[in-house]
Design an enzyme around this catalytic site. Structure first.
Site, PDB file in Angstrom:
ATOM      1  N   HIS A 157       0.839  -1.199   0.000  1.00  0.00           N
ATOM      2  CA  HIS A 157       0.000   0.000   0.000  1.00  0.00           C
ATOM      3  C   HIS A 157       0.876   1.251   0.000  1.00  0.00           C
ATOM      4  CE1 HIS A 157      -3.151  -2.832   1.221  1.00  0.00           C
ATOM      5  NE2 HIS A 157      -4.017  -1.914   0.832  1.00  0.00           N
ATOM      6  N   LYS A 161      -0.302   4.653   4.711  1.00  0.00           N
ATOM      7  CA  LYS A 161      -1.160   3.698   5.415  1.00  0.00           C
ATOM      8  C   LYS A 161      -0.559   3.377   6.772  1.00  0.00           C
ATOM      9  CE  LYS A 161      -3.692  -0.657   4.886  1.00  0.00           C
ATOM     10  NZ  LYS A 161      -4.974  -0.011   5.311  1.00  0.00           N
TER      11      LYS A 161
END
Length: 273
Positions: A157, A161
């Site tokens: 990600h 995140k």
């Protein structure tokens, strides 16, 4: 039936803005509230403008109780503490509560479950059609293969995140554990570092990568003797999650109180968690 009146929680964030766009572009739903934290710099801003759309007259507010007076549901991709606060008010107001928040603990999940005798909650680590179909495949593959196939889950990600493994990785891990007939918590291997020794038989491993602007990549690896199966999903735009969440809200409208998943929404039975 009239349009479903929806509140977007975390309206100033990336997912919040995607949700505003999804609702605005949809048939069957309208945005009536935009919720943000009391400390948010976006309070008072127009939700449409914030999402890159024409102004819609919905101002960002920190008062969910007031926002929910004329609402039918809330789409919630925030943080665990905010989601737990929202759960109580949503249940009191009788709102459909769609939860895409990740990083929830077992005790957080218990709080959410405690309101589902009186409220409709749809909760999933991932709202996209593709990931939930992937979870269905993972269950079947894990069930079909012998236990000499090791299962590893790799996710990547964007660098902002804050939780790991991702909610989607855990969803896929639960699917694999279901297929194997084991408890994921008892067979989860995370954060390997240093001299770890040989891989423990039956474990489901997780590896989390962070960098750049990656929306979300997930691969489930079944590594057996002399062969390997890899099942992969790559998310290219947050709109897939926003559209899935909106689909969940519309599906849940008028349902009996209970805790539902995207598998229920998509008609996959128990094919995903």
């Amino acid at each position: 039936m009239s349009d479903m009146r929806l509140i977007v929680a975390g309206a100033g964030g990336r997912m919040g803005r995607a949700l505003i766009r999804a609702i605005t572009e949809s048939a069957g739903a309208t945005i009536v509230g935009a919720l943000e934290a009391p400390t948010s710099k976006w309070l008072g801003e127009d939700a449409g403008t914030l999402a890159g759309l024409p102004a819609n007259g919905v101002k960002l507010s920190a008062d969910l109780w007031a926002l929910s007076a004329d609402a039918d549901g809330i789409l919630d991709f925030t943080v665990p503490a905010a989601t737990l606060a929202n759960v109580a008010i949503a249940a009191q107001r009788g709102l459909v509560h769609v939860i895409g928040t990740t990083g929830l603990s077992a005790s957080d999940d218990a709080v959410i479950k405690s309101v589902t005798n009186q409220a409709v909650v749809v909760k999933s680590g991932n709202m996209s059609l593709g990931v939930n179909l992937l979870a269905a495949l993972v269950k079947q593959v894990a069930k079909s293969l012998d236990d000499n196939f090791d299962i590893e889950i790799v996710e990547m990600h964007h660098k902002a995140k804050v939780d790991a493994p991702s909610g989607t990785a855990l969803l896929l891990g639960e699917a694999a554990a279901w297929g194997r007939g084991i408890d994921l918590n008892a067979h989860s291997a995370r954060g390997r570092d240093g001299v770890t020794g040989a891989r423990r038989a039956g474990d489901i491993g997780f590896a989390s990568l962070r960098g750049g602007t990656v929306t979300g990549d997930h691969t489930v690896i079944f590594a057996g003797p002399y062969e390997r199966i890899e099942l992969t999903h790559k998310a290219e735009d947050r709109m897939i999650f926003a559209n899935g969440a909106l689909k969940a809200a519309l599906w849940a409208r008028g349902r009996a109180p209970g805790l539902y998943s995207m598998a229920d929404v998509l008609g996959l039975g128990n094919a995903s968690t």
